[in-house]
Design a protein around this motif. Structure first.
Motif, PDB file in Angstrom:
ATOM      1  N   THR A   1       0.826  -1.207   0.000  1.00  0.00           N
ATOM      2  CA  THR A   1       0.000   0.000   0.000  1.00  0.00           C
ATOM      3  C   THR A   1       0.861   1.259   0.000  1.00  0.00           C
ATOM      4  O   THR A   1       0.514   2.244  -0.654  1.00  0.00           O
ATOM      5  CB  THR A   1      -0.940   0.021   1.210  1.00  0.00           C
ATOM      6  OG1 THR A   1      -0.180  -0.141   2.412  1.00  0.00           O
ATOM      7  CG2 THR A   1      -1.969  -1.090   1.112  1.00  0.00           C
ATOM      8  N   ARG A   2       1.986   1.227   0.688  1.00  0.00           N
ATOM      9  CA  ARG A   2       2.871   2.396   0.717  1.00  0.00           C
ATOM     10  C   ARG A   2       3.494   2.630  -0.659  1.00  0.00           C
ATOM     11  O   ARG A   2       3.610   3.746  -1.115  1.00  0.00           O
ATOM     12  CB  ARG A   2       3.952   2.198   1.771  1.00  0.00           C
ATOM     13  CG  ARG A   2       4.997   3.299   1.839  1.00  0.00           C
ATOM     14  CD  ARG A   2       4.427   4.659   2.102  1.00  0.00           C
ATOM     15  NE  ARG A   2       3.881   4.748   3.430  1.00  0.00           N
ATOM     16  CZ  ARG A   2       3.327   5.841   3.919  1.00  0.00           C
ATOM     17  NH1 ARG A   2       3.268   6.928   3.198  1.00  0.00           N
ATOM     18  NH2 ARG A   2       2.820   5.855   5.119  1.00  0.00           N
TER      19      ARG A   2
ATOM     20  N   TYR B   1       0.788   4.063  -2.844  1.00  0.00           N
ATOM     21  CA  TYR B   1       0.571   5.470  -2.483  1.00  0.00           C
ATOM     22  C   TYR B   1       1.677   6.352  -3.061  1.00  0.00           C
ATOM     23  O   TYR B   1       1.398   7.403  -3.634  1.00  0.00           O
ATOM     24  CB  TYR B   1       0.521   5.619  -0.966  1.00  0.00           C
ATOM     25  CG  TYR B   1       0.484   7.055  -0.518  1.00  0.00           C
ATOM     26  CD1 TYR B   1      -0.707   7.760  -0.527  1.00  0.00           C
ATOM     27  CD2 TYR B   1       1.645   7.710  -0.109  1.00  0.00           C
ATOM     28  CE1 TYR B   1      -0.746   9.081  -0.129  1.00  0.00           C
ATOM     29  CE2 TYR B   1       1.615   9.026   0.281  1.00  0.00           C
ATOM     30  CZ  TYR B   1       0.409   9.711   0.283  1.00  0.00           C
ATOM     31  OH  TYR B   1       0.378  11.027   0.657  1.00  0.00           O
ATOM     32  N   ASN B   2       2.920   5.932  -2.931  1.00  0.00           N
ATOM     33  CA  ASN B   2       4.049   6.722  -3.442  1.00  0.00           C
ATOM     34  C   ASN B   2       4.000   6.849  -4.960  1.00  0.00           C
ATOM     35  O   ASN B   2       4.390   7.874  -5.511  1.00  0.00           O
ATOM     36  CB  ASN B   2       5.379   6.096  -3.023  1.00  0.00           C
ATOM     37  CG  ASN B   2       5.668   6.344  -1.561  1.00  0.00           C
ATOM     38  OD1 ASN B   2       5.132   7.250  -0.947  1.00  0.00           O
ATOM     39  ND2 ASN B   2       6.518   5.505  -0.994  1.00  0.00           N
TER      40      ASN B   2
ATOM     41  N   CYS C   1      -0.063   8.820  -5.620  1.00  0.00           N
ATOM     42  CA  CYS C   1      -0.534  10.015  -4.919  1.00  0.00           C
ATOM     43  C   CYS C   1       0.510  11.110  -4.770  1.00  0.00           C
ATOM     44  O   CYS C   1       0.264  12.100  -4.090  1.00  0.00           O
ATOM     45  CB  CYS C   1      -1.066   9.632  -3.548  1.00  0.00           C
ATOM     46  SG  CYS C   1      -2.472   8.515  -3.649  1.00  0.00           S
TER      47      CYS C   1
END
Length: 73
Positions: free
Chosen positions: A30-31, A34-35, A38
């Motif tokens: 998920t990180r 996101y990076n 987003c």
């Protein structure tokens, strides 16, 4: 001004053998997603598209509500 005595703060040097330099492997899925999505130009474009979609949805809800409220009997 600092006193001429020894400072009460103690800084330890990092032990080079304990540092994990493989950041990609230690990050969660998920990180990483996101990076990638987003941040930067992609994140700005995604936020702009999301804001535009929200405005369209609000407009449609208002149009339909106004139609039924102001409908002639």
């Amino acid at each position: 001004m600092e006193p001429s005595g020894e400072s009460s703060v103690h800084y330890d040097r990092w032990n080079e053998s304990n540092i994990n330099m493989n950041v990609e492997a230690s990050e969660s899925t998920t990180r990483r997603l996101y990076n990638r999505v987003c941040t930067g130009y992609t994140g700005i474009a995604l936020k702009a598209v999301g804001a535009l979609a929200a405005l369209v949805v609000i407009y449609v809800i208002g149009y339909v509500t106004g139609y039924y409220v102001h409908r002639c009997p």
